[in-house]
Design a protein around this motif. Sequence first.
Motif, PDB file in Angstrom:
ATOM      1  N   GLY A 126       0.804  -1.218   0.000  1.00  0.00           N
ATOM      2  CA  GLY A 126       0.000   0.000   0.000  1.00  0.00           C
ATOM      3  C   GLY A 126       0.832   1.260   0.000  1.00  0.00           C
ATOM      4  N   GLU A 127       2.126   1.144  -0.252  1.00  0.00           N
ATOM      5  CA  GLU A 127       2.971   2.333  -0.322  1.00  0.00           C
ATOM      6  C   GLU A 127       3.657   2.362  -1.683  1.00  0.00           C
ATOM      7  OE1 GLU A 127       5.314   3.369   2.997  1.00  0.00           O
ATOM      8  OE2 GLU A 127       4.033   2.382   4.442  1.00  0.00           O
ATOM      9  N   SER A 128       4.029   3.563  -2.126  1.00  0.00           N
ATOM     10  CA  SER A 128       4.701   3.670  -3.416  1.00  0.00           C
ATOM     11  C   SER A 128       6.146   4.106  -3.206  1.00  0.00           C
ATOM     12  CB  SER A 128       3.961   4.669  -4.305  1.00  0.00           C
ATOM     13  OG  SER A 128       3.870   5.903  -3.640  1.00  0.00           O
ATOM     14  N   VAL A 129       7.005   3.699  -4.118  1.00  0.00           N
ATOM     15  CA  VAL A 129       8.428   4.029  -4.022  1.00  0.00           C
ATOM     16  C   VAL A 129       8.635   5.437  -4.574  1.00  0.00           C
ATOM     17  CG1 VAL A 129      10.729   3.437  -4.862  1.00  0.00           C
ATOM     18  CG2 VAL A 129       9.132   1.628  -4.233  1.00  0.00           C
ATOM     19  N   THR A 130       9.266   6.306  -3.790  1.00  0.00           N
ATOM     20  CA  THR A 130       9.578   7.647  -4.296  1.00  0.00           C
ATOM     21  C   THR A 130      11.032   7.733  -4.771  1.00  0.00           C
ATOM     22  OG1 THR A 130      10.144   8.433  -2.085  1.00  0.00           O
ATOM     23  CG2 THR A 130       7.885   8.766  -2.797  1.00  0.00           C
ATOM     24  N   ALA A 131      11.903   6.935  -4.183  1.00  0.00           N
ATOM     25  CA  ALA A 131      13.312   6.911  -4.607  1.00  0.00           C
ATOM     26  C   ALA A 131      13.951   5.656  -4.040  1.00  0.00           C
ATOM     27  CB  ALA A 131      14.056   8.146  -4.098  1.00  0.00           C
ATOM     28  N   ALA A 132      15.013   5.200  -4.690  1.00  0.00           N
ATOM     29  CA  ALA A 132      15.761   4.042  -4.176  1.00  0.00           C
ATOM     30  C   ALA A 132      17.201   4.154  -4.641  1.00  0.00           C
ATOM     31  CB  ALA A 132      15.138   2.736  -4.656  1.00  0.00           C
ATOM     32  N   SER A 153      28.227   0.295 -14.170  1.00  0.00           N
ATOM     33  CA  SER A 153      26.816   0.182 -14.545  1.00  0.00           C
ATOM     34  C   SER A 153      26.109  -0.822 -13.633  1.00  0.00           C
ATOM     35  CB  SER A 153      26.658  -0.225 -16.004  1.00  0.00           C
ATOM     36  OG  SER A 153      27.488  -1.323 -16.287  1.00  0.00           O
ATOM     37  N   ILE A 154      24.838  -0.505 -13.344  1.00  0.00           N
ATOM     38  CA  ILE A 154      24.019  -1.352 -12.469  1.00  0.00           C
ATOM     39  C   ILE A 154      22.828  -1.843 -13.276  1.00  0.00           C
ATOM     40  CG2 ILE A 154      22.433  -1.317 -10.484  1.00  0.00           C
ATOM     41  CD1 ILE A 154      25.136  -1.340  -9.503  1.00  0.00           C
ATOM     42  N   TYR A 155      22.586  -3.133 -13.211  1.00  0.00           N
ATOM     43  CA  TYR A 155      21.465  -3.748 -13.928  1.00  0.00           C
ATOM     44  C   TYR A 155      20.555  -4.469 -12.936  1.00  0.00           C
ATOM     45  CZ  TYR A 155      24.060  -3.107 -18.292  1.00  0.00           C
ATOM     46  OH  TYR A 155      24.728  -2.579 -19.363  1.00  0.00           O
ATOM     47  N   GLU A 156      19.270  -4.455 -13.257  1.00  0.00           N
ATOM     48  CA  GLU A 156      18.337  -5.333 -12.549  1.00  0.00           C
ATOM     49  C   GLU A 156      18.281  -6.654 -13.296  1.00  0.00           C
ATOM     50  OE1 GLU A 156      14.319  -3.931 -12.640  1.00  0.00           O
ATOM     51  OE2 GLU A 156      13.524  -5.823 -11.854  1.00  0.00           O
ATOM     52  N   VAL A 188      18.199   3.028  -8.214  1.00  0.00           N
ATOM     53  CA  VAL A 188      17.579   1.729  -8.527  1.00  0.00           C
ATOM     54  C   VAL A 188      16.072   1.789  -8.262  1.00  0.00           C
ATOM     55  CG1 VAL A 188      19.682   0.376  -8.158  1.00  0.00           C
ATOM     56  CG2 VAL A 188      18.170   0.812  -6.218  1.00  0.00           C
ATOM     57  N   ALA A 189      15.489   2.974  -8.414  1.00  0.00           N
ATOM     58  CA  ALA A 189      14.057   3.145  -8.148  1.00  0.00           C
ATOM     59  C   ALA A 189      13.204   2.243  -9.045  1.00  0.00           C
ATOM     60  CB  ALA A 189      13.658   4.605  -8.325  1.00  0.00           C
ATOM     61  N   ALA A 190      13.631   2.096 -10.300  1.00  0.00           N
ATOM     62  CA  ALA A 190      12.844   1.264 -11.226  1.00  0.00           C
ATOM     63  C   ALA A 190      12.776  -0.170 -10.725  1.00  0.00           C
ATOM     64  CB  ALA A 190      13.459   1.324 -12.617  1.00  0.00           C
ATOM     65  N   ALA A 191      13.911  -0.697 -10.265  1.00  0.00           N
ATOM     66  CA  ALA A 191      13.927  -2.079  -9.764  1.00  0.00           C
ATOM     67  C   ALA A 191      13.071  -2.203  -8.508  1.00  0.00           C
ATOM     68  CB  ALA A 191      15.367  -2.500  -9.467  1.00  0.00           C
TER      69      ALA A 191
END
Lengths: 252, 138
Positions: A126-132, A153-156, A188-191
Motif C-alpha cells: 500500500g505504499e509507493s516508491v519515491t526513490a531508491a 553500470s548497475i542492472y536489474e 535503482v528506483a525502477a527495480a
Amino acid sequence: GERQAARRVASCPQQHSPRRLSGREKREMQREILALLGLPGRSAPAGARHSPPPSAAPLFMLDLYRAMASQDEDDGTSWAPQRRRALDGADTVMSFVNVVELDRDIFYQKPYWKEFRFDLTQIPTGESVTAAEFRIYKMQSVTRHINQTLHVSIYEIVQDHPNRESELLLLDLQDFLAGTEGWLAFDVAAASNHWLLNRKYNLALRLYVETDAGQSIDPGLAGLLGRHGPRSKQPFVVTFFRASQSPARLPR
Amino acid sequence: AVRQPRKKQHKRTNSFPHANRLPGSFDDVHPSEGKHVCRRQELYVSFQDLGWLNWVIAPQGYSAFYCQGDCAFPLDSCMNATNHAILQSLVHLMKPDTVPKACCAPTKLSATSVLYYDSNNNVILKKHRNMVVKTCGC
C-alpha cells in the motif's frame, strides 16, 4: 434532553487523578504505543541479540533519522537540497542488507561482474516508491592509474536462465576515476518499483565495471567492496516509500 | 513505564505571554495567576524502560505531549483561543447546561520518526505525521 446535555457538557476530557496501571493494562498500553508507531509487536530480532548486523546501513539510516528529526523541528530549511529531495514526502525509509553475493571475477571468463541479492519480503504494501539507491563503497583501485575513468553500470536481473545469459535491465550508469574513494550511490528506483509490484522478481542487482576502451574490469580490483569488506562499508539498498494518501486512520 | 516530566519541563510555563492579556474588569472574574490554564504537558515514555532499545535504534523514548488546563472566559491571548472557542465559551456562559466549555486541545501538531530493526536485520525509518503536540489552545 437532560441526558443529551450531560453528554455534551462531558465532551471535554475530564481531569482524573493519576492511578497506577495494572500489569495487563500496562501491556495493553505498550501494544497501543507499538501500533501507533507502526512497530511490530515483538521482542528483539533473533539476529540482533547475538551477532551484530552489518553496520553500514544502520549508520546511514541514523544519519537520515537525524535529518528527518531536524526537518520535523525546523521544517527542513537548513538541509542540503539533495537530502531534502530524498526525504520529501517519504513516510518510510527501509535499508536492505545484501544477503547473497555472487562474483564473476578474474578466475572466470569476461565479462566480470558482481551480483547482489536482497530480502525484500517485508517491504510495506500500500505504499509507493519515491526513490531508491544502491550504495556501495569504493576504495582506490590499486591496479589502475588513479586518473583513468571507469564506467560502473548497475542492472536489474529481470529473469535468470539456467543455460544462457540472464535478462538484464539497465538502471544506472556512472563514471568515476580509478582513484575515487567513498560511497557511490546508484538510482535503482525502477527495480524497487518492480519488486514492490511483483514479489516473484529475482530481487538481484548486477554491477559491471568497464574502461573507456570497453575492457571489462573485475569490480573487486576496481576497489568496489562487497560482503567481505569492513562492516561499516558493506553495500546495501535504501528505498524511500510514501504512504497512500488515506485521509482517515483505520479504526482499531 | 512512564516517568514524570524532565526537570527542564518544570520551567516550562504558558508559552503565550501574559503581557498581551486583555486588561480590565475580566481580570477580577478570572485571574490567570494560580489558575490551571490550558497548556502543553509532557509525559515521557522511555523505550529503555519498556525494554525495546535492543531493536528500536532511535529515539530513546517518546515525549507524549498532551494538552491540559481550563478554557475559562475570557479566552484572552494567553490561551491561544480560536474565534470559535470564544463564541462557544460565550454561549456556554449563557446556556451552561446545554453547551459545553471550549476544550483545551492541540492546535498545532508535528511529525515524529522512529528508527528500528525488522526481524531480517533491515533498518526501517518510519515517519508519523501529526503525532507530536507543538502547541495547545482553546
